[in-house]
Design a protein around this motif. Structure first.
Motif, PDB file in Angstrom:
ATOM      1  N   ASN A   1       2.859 -68.058 -71.370  1.00 52.96           N
ATOM      2  CA  ASN A   1       3.951 -67.431 -72.105  1.00 52.96           C
ATOM      3  C   ASN A   1       5.196 -67.223 -71.251  1.00 52.96           C
ATOM      4  N   GLY A   2       5.169 -67.730 -70.022  1.00 51.49           N
ATOM      5  CA  GLY A   2       6.339 -67.638 -69.150  1.00 51.49           C
ATOM      6  C   GLY A   2       6.282 -66.513 -68.142  1.00 51.49           C
ATOM      7  N   ALA A   3       5.380 -65.550 -68.344  1.00 54.75           N
ATOM      8  CA  ALA A   3       5.254 -64.446 -67.401  1.00 54.75           C
ATOM      9  C   ALA A   3       4.255 -64.789 -66.308  1.00 54.75           C
ATOM     10  N   ALA A   4       4.406 -64.145 -65.159  1.00 57.21           N
ATOM     11  CA  ALA A   4       3.487 -64.359 -64.035  1.00 57.21           C
ATOM     12  C   ALA A   4       3.239 -63.029 -63.343  1.00 57.21           C
ATOM     13  N   VAL A   5       2.058 -62.909 -62.740  1.00 54.05           N
ATOM     14  CA  VAL A   5       1.692 -61.684 -62.037  1.00 54.05           C
ATOM     15  C   VAL A   5       1.022 -62.038 -60.720  1.00 54.05           C
ATOM     16  N   VAL A   6       1.488 -61.410 -59.641  1.00 51.91           N
ATOM     17  CA  VAL A   6       0.803 -61.474 -58.347  1.00 51.91           C
ATOM     18  C   VAL A   6      -0.196 -60.322 -58.324  1.00 51.91           C
ATOM     19  N   VAL A   7      -1.480 -60.646 -58.194  1.00 56.10           N
ATOM     20  CA  VAL A   7      -2.551 -59.655 -58.252  1.00 56.10           C
ATOM     21  C   VAL A   7      -2.956 -59.258 -56.835  1.00 56.10           C
ATOM     22  N   CYS A   8      -2.973 -57.948 -56.576  1.00 56.34           N
ATOM     23  CA  CYS A   8      -3.337 -57.424 -55.261  1.00 56.34           C
ATOM     24  C   CYS A   8      -4.652 -56.642 -55.358  1.00 56.34           C
TER      25      CYS A   8
END
Length: 280
Positions: A72-79
């Motif tokens: 959907n165009g969003a991105a997340v860096v997961v920590c």
């Protein structure tokens, strides 16, 4: 029962190893800033309690990429969390990435430096967000919709990048470092170490102001680190930053999104609703 538990652990480690082979971005192409140990893959500790894969001795930080079927165009860096000692890489990494994928969000699970390398971890997450933005076209994402999501110590790291994104922590490596390290949004699930100020107030390192990104916070009253979410929410409110806080009575700490824990079964739907506008 012991045989079944062992099988679950072996499968968890095997699934993580398989996923690692799929799409990996090495954060630092050359020398890792401030790192004296040689580059090598992180390795799991012998502790596999609750079927959690715990990585340690991270000297070559990487991003593991999880791509959704319909981005959907969003991105997340997961920590992932782990007290800045280890990384609970499946509980708070791979499993979270798969959940994000179900929402159409491209996930990048960060193996930041541990143990006891908090400054190195900040460098790693700054560089990670810049790299993700620089490769937006490759992954079909909007560089203005790259956020961060963290658990426990990873929640601490997510709060740090949300307030220290413009700190000059390392010498620029390449064109990717021309990108801003500021997350578009931040999600902190049972964050820790945010209340190290006087009388358990906000940790002085965290400079919250009107430019801090919007934040979603979730914690419980019986979590020994629960005060962290409260003081961060208060600081964001005072700075007039959009913030959503959910604070349940029970749940403890370190539950990820695995079923059987009321808090773990509650936060994903709340966070999904909050994240929805970023996928439009």
């Amino acid at each position: 029962m012991k045989t079944i538990r062992l099988l679950v652990i072996v499968l968890a480690i095997g699934m993580h190893a398989f996923a690692q082979d799929k799409d990996i971005i090495h954060i630092w192409p050359g020398q890792v800033p401030g790192e004296t140990a040689p580059k090598q893959p992180a390795h799991p500790t012998p502790d596999t309690t609750r079927g959690v894969v715990r990585l340690t001795d991270v000297t070559d930080p990487v991003l593991q990429v999880f791509r959704p079927a319909k981005p959907n165009g969003a991105a997340v860096v997961v920590c992932p969390g782990g007290g800045y000692k280890i990384l609970a890489i499946n509980l708070e990494g791979d499993e979270i990435a798969q959940w994000l994928n179900s929402l159409g969000i491209t996930a990048f699970v960060l193996q930041y430096r541990v143990p006891d390398k908090e400054q190195g971890a900040l460098q790693d997450v700054q560089r990670a967000i810049r790299l993700v933005k620089s490769r937006a076209a490759t992954y079909g994402i909007n560089p203005d919709k790259v956020g961060v999501l963290g658990f426990s110590a990873g929640g601490s790291l997510s709060a740090r990048i949300s307030t220290l994104y413009d700190s000059n922590t390392y010498t620029k490596v390449d064109d990717a470092d021309k990108q801003s390290a500021k997350p578009a949004f931040s999600v902190l699930i049972y964050p820790a170490y945010l209340d190290k100020g006087e009388n358990r107030s906000l940790t002085p390192e965290l400079k919250v102001n009107a430019n801090t990104p919007p934040m979603f916070l979730f914690a419980t009253a019986d979590d020994p680190y629960g005060n962290s979410a409260l003081v961060m929410a208060g600081a964001l409110r005072d700075a007039k930053v959009p913030v959503e806080l959910h604070f349940l009575s029970q749940g403890g700490h370190g539950y990820g999104l695995r079923r059987g824990n009321g808090a773990a079964e509650t936060w994903p739907s709340l966070a999904a609703k909050w994240l929805a506008p970023y996928g439009r």
